[in-house]
Enzyme design. Sequence first.
Site, PDB file in Angstrom:
ATOM      1  N   LYS A  92       7.316  51.569  40.608  1.00 35.89           N
ATOM      2  CA  LYS A  92       6.507  52.069  41.846  1.00 35.89           C
ATOM      3  C   LYS A  92       7.961  52.835  42.182  1.00 35.89           C
ATOM      4  O   LYS A  92       9.270  52.548  42.736  1.00 35.89           O
ATOM      5  CB  LYS A  92       7.007  50.970  42.778  1.00 35.89           C
ATOM      6  CG  LYS A  92       6.763  50.476  44.130  1.00 35.89           C
ATOM      7  CD  LYS A  92       6.892  49.658  45.152  1.00 35.89           C
ATOM      8  CE  LYS A  92       5.805  49.136  46.392  1.00 35.89           C
ATOM      9  NZ  LYS A  92       7.272  49.655  47.294  1.00 35.89           N
ATOM     10  N   TYR A 138      13.051  44.040  41.319  1.00 33.64           N
ATOM     11  CA  TYR A 138      14.752  44.864  42.187  1.00 33.64           C
ATOM     12  C   TYR A 138      15.891  44.900  41.308  1.00 33.64           C
ATOM     13  O   TYR A 138      15.533  42.760  41.123  1.00 33.64           O
ATOM     14  CB  TYR A 138      15.298  44.742  43.725  1.00 33.64           C
ATOM     15  CG  TYR A 138      14.392  45.372  45.048  1.00 33.64           C
ATOM     16  CD1 TYR A 138      14.111  46.364  45.353  1.00 33.64           C
ATOM     17  CD2 TYR A 138      13.938  43.767  46.600  1.00 33.64           C
ATOM     18  CE1 TYR A 138      13.966  47.131  45.664  1.00 33.64           C
ATOM     19  CE2 TYR A 138      12.846  45.027  46.199  1.00 33.64           C
ATOM     20  CZ  TYR A 138      12.901  46.247  47.295  1.00 33.64           C
ATOM     21  OH  TYR A 138      12.269  46.538  48.076  1.00 33.64           O
ATOM     22  N   SER A 163       6.804  40.402  46.164  1.00 31.86           N
ATOM     23  CA  SER A 163       7.994  41.359  46.698  1.00 31.86           C
ATOM     24  C   SER A 163       9.796  40.018  45.675  1.00 31.86           C
ATOM     25  O   SER A 163       9.698  38.812  46.093  1.00 31.86           O
ATOM     26  CB  SER A 163       8.472  40.955  47.221  1.00 31.86           C
ATOM     27  OG  SER A 163      10.377  41.869  47.851  1.00 31.86           O
ATOM     28  N   THR A 197      10.349  48.197  41.577  1.00 36.79           N
ATOM     29  CA  THR A 197      10.635  49.535  42.514  1.00 36.79           C
ATOM     30  C   THR A 197      11.865  50.588  41.925  1.00 36.79           C
ATOM     31  O   THR A 197      13.226  50.096  42.265  1.00 36.79           O
ATOM     32  CB  THR A 197      11.459  48.642  43.633  1.00 36.79           C
ATOM     33  OG1 THR A 197       9.689  47.633  43.675  1.00 36.79           O
ATOM     34  CG2 THR A 197      11.340  49.751  44.948  1.00 36.79           C
ATOM     35  N   HIS A 236       8.176  54.026  49.257  1.00 35.49           N
ATOM     36  CA  HIS A 236       8.535  52.704  49.967  1.00 35.49           C
ATOM     37  C   HIS A 236       8.342  52.670  51.263  1.00 35.49           C
ATOM     38  O   HIS A 236       8.812  51.828  52.825  1.00 35.49           O
ATOM     39  CB  HIS A 236      10.385  52.713  50.631  1.00 35.49           C
ATOM     40  CG  HIS A 236      10.759  51.363  49.782  1.00 35.49           C
ATOM     41  ND1 HIS A 236      11.133  50.736  48.825  1.00 35.49           N
ATOM     42  CD2 HIS A 236      10.728  50.323  50.521  1.00 35.49           C
ATOM     43  CE1 HIS A 236      11.353  49.461  48.555  1.00 35.49           C
ATOM     44  NE2 HIS A 236      11.535  48.935  49.879  1.00 35.49           N
TER      45      HIS A 236
HETATM   46  C1  LIG Z   1       8.340  44.862  55.985  1.00 34.42           C
HETATM   47  C2  LIG Z   1       8.509  46.399  54.951  1.00 34.42           C
HETATM   48  C3  LIG Z   1       9.099  45.143  53.265  1.00 34.42           C
HETATM   49  C4  LIG Z   1       9.131  45.562  52.296  1.00 34.42           C
HETATM   50  N1  LIG Z   1       9.007  44.950  51.087  1.00 34.42           N
HETATM   51  C5  LIG Z   1       9.597  45.791  49.699  1.00 34.42           C
HETATM   52  C6  LIG Z   1       9.536  44.918  49.425  1.00 34.42           C
HETATM   53  O1  LIG Z   1      10.651  43.863  49.245  1.00 34.42           O
HETATM   54  N2  LIG Z   1      10.106  45.681  47.828  1.00 34.42           N
HETATM   55  C7  LIG Z   1       8.996  47.121  47.477  1.00 34.42           C
HETATM   56  O2  LIG Z   1       8.778  47.287  46.602  1.00 34.42           O
HETATM   57  N3  LIG Z   1       8.841  47.523  48.654  1.00 34.42           N
HETATM   58  C8  LIG Z   1       8.824  46.685  50.019  1.00 34.42           C
HETATM   59  N4  LIG Z   1       7.955  47.768  51.195  1.00 34.42           N
HETATM   60  C9  LIG Z   1       7.502  49.478  50.715  1.00 34.42           C
HETATM   61  C10 LIG Z   1       5.731  48.429  51.005  1.00 34.42           C
HETATM   62  O3  LIG Z   1       5.764  48.067  49.671  1.00 34.42           O
HETATM   63  C11 LIG Z   1       5.123  50.000  50.879  1.00 34.42           C
HETATM   64  O4  LIG Z   1       5.422  50.837  49.520  1.00 34.42           O
HETATM   65  C12 LIG Z   1       4.920  50.438  52.051  1.00 34.42           C
HETATM   66  O5  LIG Z   1       4.650  49.669  53.250  1.00 34.42           O
HETATM   67  C13 LIG Z   1       3.646  51.269  51.849  1.00 34.42           C
HETATM   68  O6  LIG Z   1       3.364  52.072  53.153  1.00 34.42           O
HETATM   69  P1  LIG Z   1       2.226  51.208  54.696  1.00 34.42           P
HETATM   70  O7  LIG Z   1       3.034  50.169  55.030  1.00 34.42           O
HETATM   71  O8  LIG Z   1       2.342  52.680  55.286  1.00 34.42           O
HETATM   72  O9  LIG Z   1       1.435  50.840  53.333  1.00 34.42           O
HETATM   73  C14 LIG Z   1       7.757  46.851  52.097  1.00 34.42           C
HETATM   74  C15 LIG Z   1       7.407  47.592  53.872  1.00 34.42           C
HETATM   75  C16 LIG Z   1       7.267  47.259  54.789  1.00 34.42           C
HETATM   76  C17 LIG Z   1       6.694  47.646  55.795  1.00 34.42           C
END
Ligand SMILES: Cc1cc2nc3c(=O)[nH]c(=O)nc-3n(C[C@H](O)[C@H](O)[C@H](O)COP(=O)(O)O)c2cc1C
Length: 382
Positions: free
Chosen positions: A257, A149, A126, A175, A281
């Site tokens: 994404k 981002y 990330s 994203t 997300h």
């Molecule tokens: C704690 C956390 C932090 C996340 N940080 C980012 C991030 O920095 N960039 C991003 O594109 N998605 C981020 N996401 C989304 C994840 O990439 C992903 O889309 C999502 O967690 C998928 O669903 P799941 O957790 O049910 O597997 C984050 C999700 C969580 C739970």
Amino acid sequence: MTMEASSASTGTPPADSFLSLLTVRDYERRAQELVLPAMFGALYGGDGAYQWDAHTNNLAAFRSRQLRPRVLRGAPERNLATTVLGLPIELPVILGPAGHQQRNHIDGELASARAAGAAGTIFCLSTAASYSIEEVAEVATGPLWFQLYTFSDREVSEILIRRATGAGYRALMMTVDNPGVGSRETDSRYVRHNYSLAREHEVVETLEEERVLRNLYGIDRPGLPTQATFTDSFDQTLSWDDLEWARSLTSMPLILKGIQTAEDASIAAELGVDAIYVSNHGGHALKDARGTLDILPEVVEAVKGKLEVYIDGGVQRGSDILKCLALGARAVMIGRAALYGLTVGGEQGVSDVLRILSRELREAMIYCGVRDVREVERALVT
Ligand SMILES: Cc1cc2nc3c(=O)[nH]c(=O)nc-3n(C[C@H](O)[C@H](O)[C@H](O)COP(=O)(O)O)c2cc1C
């Protein structure tokens, strides 16, 4: 400090702890015991939890479709290996991007990247990571993708894209589902509260100050995003025209994404994007987004095989992965599942989660008469 809190901080699980951790849900429950409730609520929410409708929809979408197993299709072996953007992976599961993994474990992204490499899959770093593009590249044993981002100060994003290219990352993942307005409610309700709670109970904060937004460390720009201004720094003018800007900066293939409609999937395919990643997300962005498994069929149909489609959101079981593949996904990303593993047992915990998913996927394939993850029939799922 309790044993559990100490384990979460140092990543040394009690000797017998893995014996009872047979499923991703077991890891979730264990992580929930280790993490302060406010922190857990802010980062992961829960099925049916207030403010987490999109996450709840993700989980519900998996429950609302069932498998239609075919029998008498035995085979001596099952193939779980596939390719994504030409990269071979041992199983169709990739670690999706999640910020600040030092919140989960002191080794953060280093542990996750190592576990992904050991399992023969990809780790996505990330923008908001607690270990930098270069630090992760140095320890990684498998391919890396970089999640971007896009900041209003484009220069900052350009620096990150160039650094990821230089460090050998294999894809740029933009994203596009989080314009920076979605997380404020959760943040103000939970996160600030959590930090004061953490001090009161003397729980060791695993996120060290110098690890906050580590990728931005040392960049010489005025008004650099901070943790407090992070999402406010996202560029809300981002449009399809900007894909050309991103492409002009790197030779890495481009993944979008957060695509959630056939309309946008068609535009992405027309513009020559290399892959689409269906995601909401994990419920962290638009509150009432559809469950991603419900979105997948229209996206797959819209792109007409012109590009690869990935998906995430609520994957907990090998059978969930099989449903995604049947509906046309090339691979599945996991967020929470890996983070729970990281919280419970660092690199070993992430490895174990990947092992669990791999084993469950293989079992589901045997039950359903599927020999190869690259040949899952649409009719396998209702
Ligand atoms: C704690 C956390 C932090 C996340 N940080 C980012 C991030 O920095 N960039 C991003 O594109 N998605 C981020 N996401 C989304 C994840 O990439 C992903 O889309 C999502 O967690 C998928 O669903 P799941 O957790 O049910 O597997 C984050 C999700 C969580 C739970």
